[in-house]
Each structure stands twice: as structure tokens, then as C-alpha cells.
Design an enzyme around this catalytic site. Structure first.
Site, PDB file in Angstrom:
ATOM      1  N   LYS A 132       2.705   0.056   3.826  1.00 33.93           N
ATOM      2  CA  LYS A 132       2.356  -1.991   3.803  1.00 33.93           C
ATOM      3  C   LYS A 132       2.254  -0.873   5.117  1.00 33.93           C
ATOM      4  O   LYS A 132       1.809  -1.840   6.293  1.00 33.93           O
ATOM      5  CB  LYS A 132       2.769  -2.461   3.501  1.00 33.93           C
ATOM      6  CG  LYS A 132       2.285  -2.855   1.688  1.00 33.93           C
ATOM      7  CD  LYS A 132       2.355  -4.028   1.769  1.00 33.93           C
ATOM      8  CE  LYS A 132       1.389  -4.331   0.528  1.00 33.93           C
ATOM      9  NZ  LYS A 132       2.467  -5.726  -0.783  1.00 33.93           N
ATOM     10  N   LYS A 215      -6.741   2.686  -5.085  1.00 41.87           N
ATOM     11  CA  LYS A 215      -6.423   1.809  -6.425  1.00 41.87           C
ATOM     12  C   LYS A 215      -7.326   0.623  -4.967  1.00 41.87           C
ATOM     13  O   LYS A 215      -7.629   0.500  -3.505  1.00 41.87           O
ATOM     14  CB  LYS A 215      -5.229   1.171  -6.517  1.00 41.87           C
ATOM     15  CG  LYS A 215      -4.948   0.683  -5.370  1.00 41.87           C
ATOM     16  CD  LYS A 215      -3.630  -0.135  -5.353  1.00 41.87           C
ATOM     17  CE  LYS A 215      -3.138  -1.500  -5.062  1.00 41.87           C
ATOM     18  NZ  LYS A 215      -2.168  -1.893  -5.210  1.00 41.87           N
ATOM     19  N   LYS A 218      -6.300  -5.437  -2.273  1.00 41.83           N
ATOM     20  CA  LYS A 218      -7.167  -6.649  -2.162  1.00 41.83           C
ATOM     21  C   LYS A 218      -6.954  -6.165  -0.100  1.00 41.83           C
ATOM     22  O   LYS A 218      -7.679  -7.424   0.948  1.00 41.83           O
ATOM     23  CB  LYS A 218      -6.066  -7.957  -1.611  1.00 41.83           C
ATOM     24  CG  LYS A 218      -5.845  -8.443  -2.839  1.00 41.83           C
ATOM     25  CD  LYS A 218      -4.683  -9.437  -2.634  1.00 41.83           C
ATOM     26  CE  LYS A 218      -4.438 -10.058  -4.382  1.00 41.83           C
ATOM     27  NZ  LYS A 218      -3.339 -10.234  -4.218  1.00 41.83           N
TER      28      LYS A 218
HETATM   29  P1  TYM Z   1      -0.707  -8.379  -6.278  1.00 42.34           P
HETATM   30  O1  TYM Z   1      -0.796  -9.353  -6.052  1.00 42.34           O
HETATM   31  O2  TYM Z   1      -0.894  -7.323  -5.272  1.00 42.34           O
HETATM   32  O3  TYM Z   1      -1.624  -8.301  -7.713  1.00 42.34           O
HETATM   33  C1  TYM Z   1      -1.517  -9.273  -8.818  1.00 42.34           C
HETATM   34  C2  TYM Z   1      -2.110  -8.065 -10.075  1.00 42.34           C
HETATM   35  O4  TYM Z   1      -2.818  -7.558 -10.171  1.00 42.34           O
HETATM   36  C3  TYM Z   1      -2.417  -5.823 -10.621  1.00 42.34           C
HETATM   37  N1  TYM Z   1      -3.260  -5.344  -9.703  1.00 42.34           N
HETATM   38  C4  TYM Z   1      -3.970  -4.333 -10.699  1.00 42.34           C
HETATM   39  N2  TYM Z   1      -3.991  -4.024 -11.489  1.00 42.34           N
HETATM   40  C5  TYM Z   1      -5.542  -2.658 -11.637  1.00 42.34           C
HETATM   41  N3  TYM Z   1      -5.768  -2.033 -10.728  1.00 42.34           N
HETATM   42  C6  TYM Z   1      -5.826  -2.311  -9.550  1.00 42.34           C
HETATM   43  N4  TYM Z   1      -6.480  -1.913  -8.309  1.00 42.34           N
HETATM   44  C7  TYM Z   1      -4.849  -3.281  -9.028  1.00 42.34           C
HETATM   45  N5  TYM Z   1      -4.710  -4.344  -7.431  1.00 42.34           N
HETATM   46  C8  TYM Z   1      -3.542  -5.095  -8.496  1.00 42.34           C
HETATM   47  C9  TYM Z   1      -0.668  -6.102 -10.161  1.00 42.34           C
HETATM   48  O5  TYM Z   1      -0.399  -5.096 -10.626  1.00 42.34           O
HETATM   49  C10 TYM Z   1      -0.566  -7.064 -10.008  1.00 42.34           C
HETATM   50  O6  TYM Z   1       0.579  -7.212 -11.873  1.00 42.34           O
HETATM   51  N6  TYM Z   1       4.742  -8.343  -5.984  1.00 42.34           N
HETATM   52  C11 TYM Z   1       3.494  -7.980  -6.367  1.00 42.34           C
HETATM   53  C12 TYM Z   1       3.152 -10.156  -6.993  1.00 42.34           C
HETATM   54  C13 TYM Z   1       4.611 -10.246  -8.013  1.00 42.34           C
HETATM   55  C14 TYM Z   1       4.650 -10.080  -9.391  1.00 42.34           C
HETATM   56  C15 TYM Z   1       6.098 -10.701  -9.378  1.00 42.34           C
HETATM   57  C16 TYM Z   1       4.482  -9.709 -10.066  1.00 42.34           C
HETATM   58  C17 TYM Z   1       4.983 -11.132  -7.224  1.00 42.34           C
HETATM   59  N7  TYM Z   1       6.663 -11.229  -8.027  1.00 42.34           N
HETATM   60  C18 TYM Z   1       7.181 -10.970 -10.740  1.00 42.34           C
HETATM   61  C19 TYM Z   1       5.166  -9.663 -11.760  1.00 42.34           C
HETATM   62  C20 TYM Z   1       6.298 -10.303 -11.487  1.00 42.34           C
HETATM   63  C21 TYM Z   1       1.888  -8.193  -6.247  1.00 42.34           C
HETATM   64  O7  TYM Z   1       1.718  -8.084  -5.173  1.00 42.34           O
HETATM   65  O8  TYM Z   1       0.861  -8.143  -7.378  1.00 42.34           O
END
Ligand code: TYM
Length: 348
Positions: A132, A215, A218
């Protein structure tokens, strides 16, 4: 309505006289817009499918969203939209609490404390930070660097047992476990429950439609790289039609052919078929037939979600009420953990 949760920090012994106590699940998602099929298949769908088995807390992590520049109006809108999408996807407030991270100030406070306990060497290894920050190491905010610590706090504040996420969160979860173990052993007290990740074998890494070696994300500038949950049938059709495949003809799960492997994986997950059944469905057929079938499955999966989303979003007061009730329900858990941490380290 919000769910009642297990008492906090209790040592749980199941006896014949007591019903078994459910384990706690916590997970989060950033309200950064463009929520896509990867988020749905890697996380949200699993949260929904297993919500009756656990004591669930789900969080829209707006404090994480400000680690990169974001327009204030957009952030506020995205946050409500995210709540509506999650509920429309099937999260049920009879089984889950769903709240906004910044509504519980304990996250930010705990984050400062745990930052003081996190070796910089651990954060220097975080690959998501490197990706990032890219070339902008000197100009990105320190919040981006400390992002994994805030994520650890989200999880640890609620004495979480399981964290269902996609594969890209694996390293952050390891850091969370390491931090919790280190803190517990420093103070010789079980202050934090050590959480375990729940990362599925299938769906944990949905790849970009345009470049299936990356992957689905967003933040990818190319809108054709992902299917957003709010895309129209026309957009979905166009995106799948343009999705990268190869010059071979067979529709099979061949990891050497990442384009078709990814698309067939999406088809398999959405239809609930086995790999074999999905391959059999397209034996003797070409990419045209396959892409038409995939388009139909995606459109029909998203249609009811989009319908419900529009209904939910039109009742802003109801949405805000759900978010507030959930925050009120889970806040005492976070407050109790934070207080324990303060007591143990000598604050106050
Ligand atoms: P975020 O918002 O990027 O994504 C949310 C969830 O979607 C999953 N994900 C994917 N799974 C499969 N294939 C993909 N291409 C893909 N892109 C995203 C992510 O693995 C996630 O489960 N850091 C986290 C948010 C967070 C969090 C937490 C998660 C903050 N605090 C505590 C769990 C526990 C994030 O940026 O997710």
C-alpha cells in the site's frame, strides 16, 4: 434488535446442567467502496453461513479506512452502504452484532497502548503495508504503518476465538496472535484470548478478472478487474465477457491456467457444486457457454442482495438504530478488556 453475548472473560466449563457456550467470532471490513465478489466469497458469505453457530461481532472499520486519504462525505456514505450490504447479504441481527469501529472509542485507546508493545521489526515485515505504501514511504501516514496493531485490537478487545477472513489477512492474524501471546506472557496473566483464523480452502483468494495472478481488490484502478456487489447485470456481463482466459479450450480446474481456474472457482462456489460437477457441466463446451452460465449465476446471486440493499438503504433511521444498538451491546466487552489491560500495565 441486537444479540445478547456470552459473559466476558469467563472460564467456561460445559456441564450437563448448562447449555454449551458458543465461541466468539469477530471480523471486520473496510468501508472503502467497491465491495466485490472477493469480499463476498472470502468473508461475508462465510459470516452469514455460520452465524447461528457462534457469538458474532462484525465491525465496519472506518478507523482503518482513514489510513489512506478518503473524502469525508464518501466515508460516511460508504459506511452506511456497507452496513446495508452486509445486512442485505444475510447478516441477521438476531445472531450478530454489527457496529461501526469509531463508535467504540476503546479501539483507538487500546491501539495506542498496543502500539507501545509492538516491536517495529514486526511491522516492518508486513507485506500489505509495503504494497500500500509503495514508493511513498516518506509521505504515507503512520496510521498505515500501525494498521495491523489496530486490527489486532479489534480482535483482542472482544476475547475472540475465531476470525473468519480471506487469505490476504493471514499475516495480520499471525501478528495479532503474537502480540496477544507476548502480552500475556509478559504479565503472566491470560489478559487476551488467543484467536484463530478461519481461512477457507476455497474462496479465500478470489483473483482479478483482468490479471488472475493478482487478487481481486477494491483499490485496483481497473474497474474490469472486479465484480462489485452492486454492479448491474449489464456490467457483470461485460466484465465476465472481458475476463482473461487463455487459448486452450478445456473448462477444467488447472492451476497452470489461472484465468479459467479463477472463473471456474467462482462458478463452483456460487452454485455450491463440487469441482468435478462444475467441470462436468462444461464438458465439450466452450468459453462462450461457460461465461454465459457464470454471468447468470453471478447476476442471480446478486439480484436479491441488491434488492434488499435498496430497501435497507431507504430507511436510514433503522440502519442507524441497528448500528447503535449493536455498539451498545458490545461496548462493555471492549471496556472490560481495556480496563484489565490498563490495570495490568499500571495506568491510572
Ligand atoms: P478488507 O475490507 O480489505 O476485506 C474484507 C474481507 O474480504 C476479504 N477479501 C478477500 N477474500 C477473498 N478474495 C479476495 N480477493 C479478497 N479481498 C478481500 C478479506 O480477507 C477480508 O476478510 N484488515 C481488514 C479489515 C479488518 C479486520 C479486522 C478483519 C480490520 N480489523 C479484524 C478481521 C478482524 C481488511 O482490510 O479487510
Amino acid at each position: 434488535m441486537s444479540v445478547e453475548l456470552n459473559p466476558v472473560n469467563e472460564v467456561k466449563t460445559d456441564t450437563a446442567a448448562q447449555p454449551p457456550i458458543r465461541k466468539r467470532v469477530f471480523s471486520g471490513i473496510q468501508p472503502t467502496g467497491n465491495i466485490h465478489l472477493g469480499n463476498y466469497l472470502g468473508a461475508i458469505r462465510n459470516w452469514v453461513a455460520e452465524q447461528t453457530h457462534y457469538d458474532n461481532i462484525f465491525c465496519i472499520v472506518d478507523l482503518h479506512a482513514i489510513t489512506l486519504p478518503i473524502d469525508p462525505k464518501e466515508l460516511r456514505t460508504n459506511t452506511r452502504q456497507m452496513a446495508a450490504i452486509l445486512l442485505a447479504s444475510g447478516l441477521d441481527t438476531r445472531h450478530c452484532n454489527l457496529f461501526i469501529q469509531s463508535h467504540i472509542h476503546e479501539h483507538a485507546e487500546m491501539s495506542w497502548i498496543l502500539n507501545c508493545f509492538t516491536p517495529m521489526g514486526w511491522l516492518n515485515r508486513m507485506t500489505q503495508f509495503k504494497t500500500k505504501a509503495g514508493e511513498n514511504l516518506d509521505s504515507v501516514g503512520t496510521g498505515l504503518y500501525c494498521y495491523p496493531v489496530l486490527m489486532a485490537c479489534d480482535i483482542l478487545l472482544y476475547q475472540t476465538h475465531y476470525v473468519p477472513v480471506g487469505d490476504d489477512q493471514r499475516q495480520h492474524l499471525e501478528l495479532t496472535r503474537d502480540l496477544a501471546q507476548r502480552f500475556n506472557s509478559m504479565y503472566k496473566k491470560r489478559v487476551f484470548t488467543i484467536p484463530e483464523g478461519q481461512i477457507r480452502e476455497v474462496g479465500a483468494r478470489v483473483m482479478s478478472l483482468d490479471d488472475p495472478t493478482k487478487k481481486m481488490s477494491k483499490s485496483d484502478p481497473n474497474p474490469f478487474s472486479r465484480i462489485n456487489l452492486l454492479d448491474s447485470p449489464k456490467e457483470i456481463k461485460q466484465k465476465i465477457a472481458r475476463a482473461t482466459t487463455d487459448s486452450e479450450k478445456l473448462i477444467t480446474f488447472d492451476p497452470e491456467r489461472p484465468g479459467i481456474y479463477n472463473l471456474l472457482g467462482i462458478y463452483q462456489l456460487l452454485t455450491g457444486q463440487s469441482q468435478q460437477e462444475s467441470e462436468d457441466a462444461f464438458a465439450g463446451k466452450g468459453y462462450g457457454d461457460f461465461k454465459a452460465a457464470l454471468t447468470e449465476v453471478v447476476v442471480e446471486t446478486l439480484r436479491p442482495i441488491q434488492q434488499r440493499y435498496n430497501e435497507l438503504l431507504s430507511d436510514r433511521a433503522m440502519l442507524d438504530n441497528i448500528l447503535k444498538e449493536s455498539a451498545d451491546t458490545v461496548r462493555p466487552i471492549a471496556a472490560k478488556t481495556l480496563q484489565t489491560v490498563k490495570d495490568v500495565i499500571g495506568l491510572g
